[in-house]
Design an enzyme around this catalytic site. Structure first.
Site, short mmCIF file in Angstrom:
data_model
loop_
_atom_site.label_atom_id
_atom_site.label_comp_id
_atom_site.label_asym_id
_atom_site.label_seq_id
_atom_site.Cartn_x
_atom_site.Cartn_y
_atom_site.Cartn_z
N LYS A 38 -5.63 73.08 -60.05
CA LYS A 38 -6.31 72.49 -61.20
C LYS A 38 -5.60 72.79 -62.52
O LYS A 38 -5.36 71.91 -63.33
CB LYS A 38 -7.74 73.02 -61.24
CG LYS A 38 -8.55 72.49 -62.37
CD LYS A 38 -9.80 73.33 -62.57
CE LYS A 38 -9.44 74.68 -63.15
NZ LYS A 38 -10.59 75.45 -63.60
N GLN A 263 -18.65 74.60 -57.71
CA GLN A 263 -18.43 75.88 -58.36
C GLN A 263 -19.25 76.04 -59.64
O GLN A 263 -18.94 76.87 -60.49
CB GLN A 263 -16.95 76.07 -58.67
CG GLN A 263 -16.10 76.22 -57.42
CD GLN A 263 -14.65 76.50 -57.75
OE1 GLN A 263 -14.32 77.56 -58.26
NE2 GLN A 263 -13.80 75.55 -57.45
#
Length: 771
Positions: A38, A263
């Site tokens: 990411k 998350q």
DNA sequence: ATGCTGCATATTTTT
DNA sequence: TATGCAGCAT
């Protein structure tokens, strides 16, 4: 013709990553699983935008932590060079504060506004509750702070709150029907003090964009590209601001949000995954492009599969399949302990075993728990086993009392309207201005609409108190007079001495007092290095190296920014929350019991449990190679022994991913394992006694003396000439003892200290006489 | 105004 | 178990 230079950094990406990087125009949603690269995508994307001809200062990149922002900037710099420093990359709060300093006058704030931290907020709420004659037990400052915070985060002003039947009903139910009044007063008092709390930094900016068209216009034109990291953790208010910036007629809508619904672990603070769903809704008609980063480059298949299995128990989620090609890897180990002590010992022992078997460093290992209070037992056993460690979390340097005390004075100099700074500094050090006098000041301030500092100048006080007050006023005004010419350190030094803070701390010879003095001096040193540092700080409005600039810098810095000497080889202990974004070769998730993980506070609702499960998901996905889960049948909690079932999450771990522990054979194995552990522990204890000689121990943890073997001697045994052991200072020699009967003070020479001679009150000291 | 003792209290926390 | 704060005694 693509430039050859451009292709170099794009080559290191997989297909989806590359598309996510190069699709820079229009709305983009990147769903990024754990370990999917990411940060690489985000940084390369920004680099790519710059390479394509956009100026760095036209890019706004929002993160949640200073650390994430720093890391991002650093990595962009590797690709595009020094230009990176002009990117508007930082936390929501710091970048918005920066804008607000420029635009504050539009909403009736001074540009040198103070930022109230959590303590200031609570303290102000408490004053208000007292002034309203409400019972502080019924109206808990913490609860009210949360109510106000979530109201602001949902764009609910005091006026709207007052009219919101649902909120009022909730408050009634909680026996606090007057919250709306407190909210109203709180907002007014903040404004009066020229102060904004953390939520205001967002809320006021939103207000500004809502009400002042030129301002929105200005920033819409300025920011050509907007990126948001950890989008699943944004709240309604943050998303509203983002929309203000990019969602308007004829906007190019160059907005890219990156996140992972699985998350999201800050719903309790108002974060909502609804934002991701809304994003798809809000920008859908403008050709939203979604990229799913599904390849996990971090963990073995066993770990990834376990994580997938666990998270599949959650109802609402974005469809994705995370996979890994790093091989099956080791099975997951489960440690069942009878009590929390055994859990500590077994975990410590397993760490030793893994270090030997897999040649791991301490650095490769982390212990993750649900609550910070669980760290104690692990610390104990790691010390016994001679494993260096470091505990993250707990209170940061800038939260400490003595540090905040000096900062309160500095805040007064920059903004004398700052009510909380006033309350904190007025009688610290003690100058005889207590509750009664402050009450007088408050009343006068209220009557004549003065600030507390102004009121103090005019209020009628007894002679002695008047004198003390004048002294206080003098210190502040003396510094204020120099504020335009002197730098932050010169002012801080002037105040530390003038206020008597330094003297007060110097006179405190207790061990805690010495620690406080150390922190006080460390703060001054910090201010000095801030002044001497040659990097220019971009504030747009405040003069460089000024006290105001310094305060602005530290106000939003709570993070583990304390020069984290990463080189030391230590095992990391922290809460699962704190572990987000990090990775370790070996992870221990401990305390997997019902009512602990999942937390009892979250167990009565589906949403609560889902969030706990996401938390568990975050925990296991930190592991690269080895994952160990542990629980205890009984543990001490608040001094009481409690029995708990194993966590339901353990049952959600697929059996075939777990090392086989069923059957009687394993039990004897367990027994052997324990025996070996005890022997090792014994050896470690015997050899571990030699103090002061350990290498690679952490700064905060692993004191020179092993507390397990430390036995304080009766103070009568402490006599001149004796060699003694002190928990913090190590070994020393008693030079002499003075003071009578109850107040004996020993002067002791500790050879391991930079300033070896310490005077220690025997009444409080724990000393072990060695010979 | 201050200091001490006893009692209630008790997640997670990027800012 | 540890901490913080309210109420009382000095």
């Amino acid at each position: 013709m693509p430039e050859p230079k451009t292709s170099s950094y794009l080559d290191s990406l997989n297909d989806v990553q590359r598309q996510a990087v190069t699709t820079i125009d229009g709305p983009v949603l990147v769903v990024a699983g754990p370990g999917s690269g990411k940060t690489r995508v985000l940084t390369f994307r920004i680099a790519h935008i710059i390479e394509q001809g956009t100026a760095p200062w036209e890019i706004l990149a929002l993160t949640f932590t200073n650390k994430a922002a720093r890391e991002m900037k650093g990595r962009i710099e590797e690709v595009v060079g020094k230009r990176a420093s002009y990117i508007w990359a930082g936390t929501f709060h710091s970048l918005f504060a920066r804008i607000l300093r420029v635009e504050a006058q539009h909403i009736g704030y001074p540009s040198n506004f103070t930022i109230y931290d959590t303590d200031d907020t609570k303290s102000l709420l408490n004053s208000i509750i007292r002034e309203f004659n409400l019972d502080p037990k019924v109206y808990g400052a913490n609860a009210i702070k949360n109510r106000i915070s979530s109201a602001k985060s949902s764009l609910i002003t005091p006026k709207l709150y007052e009219k919101n039947e649902e909120l009022l009903a909730q408050d009634k139910l909680a026996n606090m029907p007057l919250v709306y009044k407190i909210y109203t007063a709180y907002v007014a008092r903040c404004k009066k003090a020229g102060a904004m709390d953390f939520d205001d930094l967002l809320f006021r900016l939103f207000e500004l964009m809502q009400n002042v068209p030129e301002v929105v216009q200005k920033y819409r034109e300025k920011f050509k590209y907007v990126l948001v990291d950890e989008f699943q953790d944004t709240n309604t208010l943050q998303y509203a601001i983002i929309k203000k910036l990019v969602q308007y007629p004829d906007s190019p809508r160059n907005i890219c949000v990156v996140g992972d619904d699985a998350q999201s672990i800050y719903a309790f603070r108002g974060a909502t995954i609804q934002n991701i769903l809304d994003f798809e809704q809000d920008f859908g008609q403008f050709g939203i492009q979604t990229f799913k980063l599904e390849q996990n480059y971090r963990s073995t298949e066993n770990i990834v599969n376990t994580a997938n299995a666990v998270i599949s128990y959650n109802k609402r989620q974005i469809q994705k399949s995370i996979w890994s090609d790093k091989g099956v890897g080791d099975k997951i180990r489960v440690i069942k302990a009878v009590d929390d002590n055994e859990e500590g010992r077994r975990v410590a022992d397993t760490i030793l075993e893994q270090k030997n078997r897999y040649h791991l460093q301490n650095n490769d290992v982390a212990i993750l728990y649900r609550t910070n209070s669980q760290s104690r037992i692990f610390e104990e056993y790691l010390r016994r086993f001679n494993i260096a460690y470091r505990v993250y979390g707990g209170q940061s340097f800038y939260q400490r009392k003595e540090v905040k005390d000096l900062i309160a004075y500095l805040r007064m100099v920059v903004n004398p309207n700052d009510e909380e700074a006033f309350r904190r500094s007025i009688n610290h050090p003690k100058r005889g201005i207590g509750g009664t006098s402050v009450a007088k000041v408050t009343t006068l301030a209220r009557q004549q609409n003065l600030t507390l500092f102004e009121a103090l100048k005019h209020v009628d006080l007894p002679k002695r108190t008047r004198h003390a007050a004048d002294g206080y006023i003098h210190v502040i005004e003396q510094a204020m007079a120099k504020a335009d010419t002197a730098n932050a350190y010169e002012l801080a030094d002037l105040i530390a001495k003038g206020s008597g803070l330094t003297d007060m701390l110097r006179n405190d010879k207790s061990i805690e007092g010495m620690g406080r003095l150390e922190n006080h001096e460390a703060l001054l040193d910090g201010i000095k290095s801030f002044v001497e540092d040659d990097t220019v700080i971009d504030t747009d409005t405040l003069p460089d190296k000024s006290l105001a600039t310094y305060l602005q810098n530290i106000a939003l810095l709570t993070d583990a920014d304390e020069s984290d000497s990463t080189n030391t080889d230590v095992v990391t202990l922290m809460s699962v929350h704190a572990a987000k974004g990090l990775e370790y070769k070996s992870i221990f998730v401990v305390g997997l019991e019902e009512k602990l993980f999942p937390s009892w506070m979250s167990m009565d609702s589906m949403e609560g449990l889902d969030e706990e499960r996401r938390l568990f998901y975050v925990a296991i996905t930190r592991a690269e190679l080895y994952l160990t889960l542990s629980y205890a049948n009984t543990r001490y909690r608040y001094g009481k022994m409690v029995m708990n079932e194993p966590s339901r999450f353990l049952a959600e771990v697929p059996a075939d991913a777990v090392e086989n522990t069923t059957g009687g054979g394993r039990r004897s194995n367990d027994f052997e394992f324990d025996k070996v552990a005890r022997q090792r522990e014994h050896r470690a204890r015997v050899t571990g006694v030699t103090p002061n000689k350990r290498r690679g121990t952490a700064r905060f943890a692993a004191p020179k003396v092993d507390p397990a073997t430390f036995e304080p001697s009766p103070i009568t045994e402490v006599e001149t000439g004796r060699r003694v052991l002190h928990l913090k200072f190590g070994e020393g020699k008693v030079l002499h003892v003075d003071g009578g009967a109850d107040n004996r003070i020993a002067t002791i020479h500790f050879s391991d200290l930079p300033q070896p001679e310490k005077r220690i009150m025997l009444k409080f000291a724990k000393l072990q006489v060695l010979d």
